[in-house]
Design a protein around this motif. Structure first.
Motif, short mmCIF file in Angstrom:
data_model
loop_
_atom_site.label_atom_id
_atom_site.label_comp_id
_atom_site.label_asym_id
_atom_site.label_seq_id
_atom_site.Cartn_x
_atom_site.Cartn_y
_atom_site.Cartn_z
N ILE A 1 0.97 -1.16 0.05
CA ILE A 1 0.02 0.28 -0.09
C ILE A 1 0.91 1.23 0.02
O ILE A 1 1.68 1.21 0.92
CB ILE A 1 -0.92 0.04 1.28
CG1 ILE A 1 -1.66 -1.05 1.31
CG2 ILE A 1 -1.94 1.17 1.28
CD1 ILE A 1 -2.71 -1.34 0.30
N GLY A 2 0.70 1.97 -0.92
CA GLY A 2 1.05 3.41 -0.78
C GLY A 2 0.80 4.52 0.02
O GLY A 2 -0.38 4.54 0.30
N ILE B 1 0.81 3.92 -10.10
CA ILE B 1 0.52 2.68 -10.76
C ILE B 1 1.61 1.81 -11.23
O ILE B 1 1.30 0.75 -11.16
CB ILE B 1 -0.46 3.06 -11.99
CG1 ILE B 1 -1.66 4.03 -11.42
CG2 ILE B 1 -0.78 2.22 -12.92
CD1 ILE B 1 -2.52 4.66 -12.61
N ALA B 2 2.48 2.46 -11.79
CA ALA B 2 3.64 1.52 -12.12
C ALA B 2 4.57 0.70 -11.14
O ALA B 2 5.18 -0.16 -11.45
CB ALA B 2 4.73 2.44 -12.96
N SER C 1 2.55 13.79 -13.01
CA SER C 1 3.13 12.44 -13.12
C SER C 1 2.92 11.48 -12.18
O SER C 1 3.31 10.35 -12.19
CB SER C 1 4.69 12.69 -13.49
OG SER C 1 4.95 13.27 -12.51
N VAL C 2 2.81 11.84 -10.80
CA VAL C 2 2.66 11.05 -9.62
C VAL C 2 1.88 9.83 -9.75
O VAL C 2 2.16 8.83 -9.20
CB VAL C 2 2.41 11.89 -8.28
CG1 VAL C 2 1.07 12.25 -8.21
CG2 VAL C 2 2.61 11.04 -7.13
N LEU D 1 1.30 -1.07 -6.88
CA LEU D 1 0.66 -1.18 -5.64
C LEU D 1 -0.71 -1.62 -5.56
O LEU D 1 -1.42 -1.85 -6.88
CB LEU D 1 0.64 0.25 -5.04
CG LEU D 1 1.85 1.09 -5.10
CD1 LEU D 1 1.79 2.53 -4.59
CD2 LEU D 1 2.72 0.41 -3.74
N ASP D 2 -1.46 -2.01 -4.60
CA ASP D 2 -2.69 -2.74 -4.47
C ASP D 2 -3.76 -1.62 -3.92
O ASP D 2 -4.89 -1.50 -4.17
CB ASP D 2 -2.85 -3.73 -3.33
CG ASP D 2 -2.26 -4.89 -3.75
OD1 ASP D 2 -1.87 -5.19 -4.94
OD2 ASP D 2 -1.88 -5.79 -2.65
N GLY D 3 -2.96 -0.39 -3.66
CA GLY D 3 -3.75 0.66 -3.28
C GLY D 3 -3.02 1.95 -2.76
O GLY D 3 -1.67 1.68 -2.55
#
Length: 332
Positions: A63-64, A109-110, A103-104, A113-115
């Motif tokens: 998770i980010g 997404i790259a 760009s973040v 992460l799951d969320g």
């Protein structure tokens, strides 16, 4: 040959998915089954592969946490409880500090992460829009954006300001100023609205000449307070957008030779740990930011695993904590 989860499943007498769930302490697996799986894994010397888990489940269990406001010390205090909550659910917290709004989202997404938990979103940010369009689940923490609805944990500042204003007026304050946060953040806006409403209810204006806005950092609190103290008729009390700004306000008062709370009273917001230190004893508006962080983690996991139809908006109530930085205004 390397031991696999199939070998563990065969020895424990369970299915392969049950092995995976048991080893990440999934509550849906009984304690007896978890013990049988762990014993089998230990006997065989099996070590779960995170890459294998990701391939089999379609999840990375990462998770980010996006924090772009690095000068705001508030966020340092929420990382640990958020980490503990996610860890207890079998997820890893990954901190992201990118600041380029355009760009973040693509970088998040790259990163597989799951969320994502968005902690420093501005009201006009396009990041939530990009994440929604790419199907990456996210939760707002502390701040929200206007473009996209999502699960959120936020502060309800109204009650805390009402109590603080009542107390300030009872002490005799009438010339009240404010050093507030950025107007492009939901927290900056909601706290200003709540303060103005609490004062207006008592017939006290918050005059434009004694209001300043700036980043939620010490430097902004310092410079804004220095300006207010230099006015011909300075306020006797300053409300600050958060505790970190209040630290700067205290510095400015000390540098100007103004006593706190004799010449100027100061009230913060957040009740971070240093606010109660004997060297500060900052009066402030408090709420349970630790539980708010844990709730954001819980909502994130729920969004990933259960995909509820409705979004949850959880508000945390505020209270006023009076300490040394508030007293009756001086007679002169």
């Amino acid at each position: 040959m390397a031991v696999t989860s199939r070998d563990v499943a065969r020895l424990a007498g369970v299915s392969q998915p049950t092995v995976s769930r048991a080893l990440r302490d999934d509550p849906r697996v009984s304690e007896e089954t978890k013990k049988r799986v762990r014993d089998a894994a230990m006997l065989l010397g099996y070590v779960p592969s995170e890459a294998g888990r990701a391939l089999s489940s379609g999840r990375t269990r990462r998770i980010g946490l996006l924090v772009t406001d690095l000068e705001n010390q508030f966020y340092a205090h929420i990382i640990a409880p958020l980490h503990r909550e996610l860890e207890s659910c079998g997820y890893q917290l990954v901190l992201h500090t990118e600041t380029a709004d355009e760009s973040v989202a693509e970088r998040l997404i790259a990163n597989g992460l799951d969320g994502v938990i968005l902690a420093t979103t501005t009201v006009e940010s396009v990041v939530p829009l990009r994440l929604r369009d790419r199907g990456l689940p996210f939760v707002y923490f502390n701040r929200t954006a206007a473009l996209v609805d999502a699960d959120a944990t936020v502060v309800a500042p109204g009650r805390g300001f009402e109590v603080a204003v009542d107390r300030a007026l009872a002490l005799g304050h009438r010339r009240i100023g404010a050093v507030l946060g950025p107007q492009n953040t939901s927290t900056g806006r909601s706290r200003e609205v709540a303060l103005r409403a609490a004062l207006a209810a008592k017939g006290i204006p918050l005059e434009a000449g004694v209001v300043r806005h700036g980043p939620f950092d010490t430097a902004a609190g310092d410079s804004a307070t220095a300006e207010l103290l230099a006015l011909p008729d300075p306020p006797t009390l300053i409300f600050c957008g958060n505790d970190v700004m209040a630290y700067g306000a205290l510095n400015a008062a000390r540098r100007a030779g103004a006593s706190v709370p004799g010449d100027i009273s100061i009230i913060g917001f957040d009740d971070l740990p240093p606010a109660s230190w004997p060297i500060l004893e900052l009066s402030t508006i408090a709420y349970d930011y630790v539980q708010m962080a844990r709730e954001a983690g819980r909502l994130m996991v729920q969004r990933i695993e259960e995909r509820p139809e409705e979004f949850a908006h959880v508000e945390f109530a505020t209270t006023f904590v009076e300490r040394r930085t508030l007293s009756a205004p001086s007679a002169h």
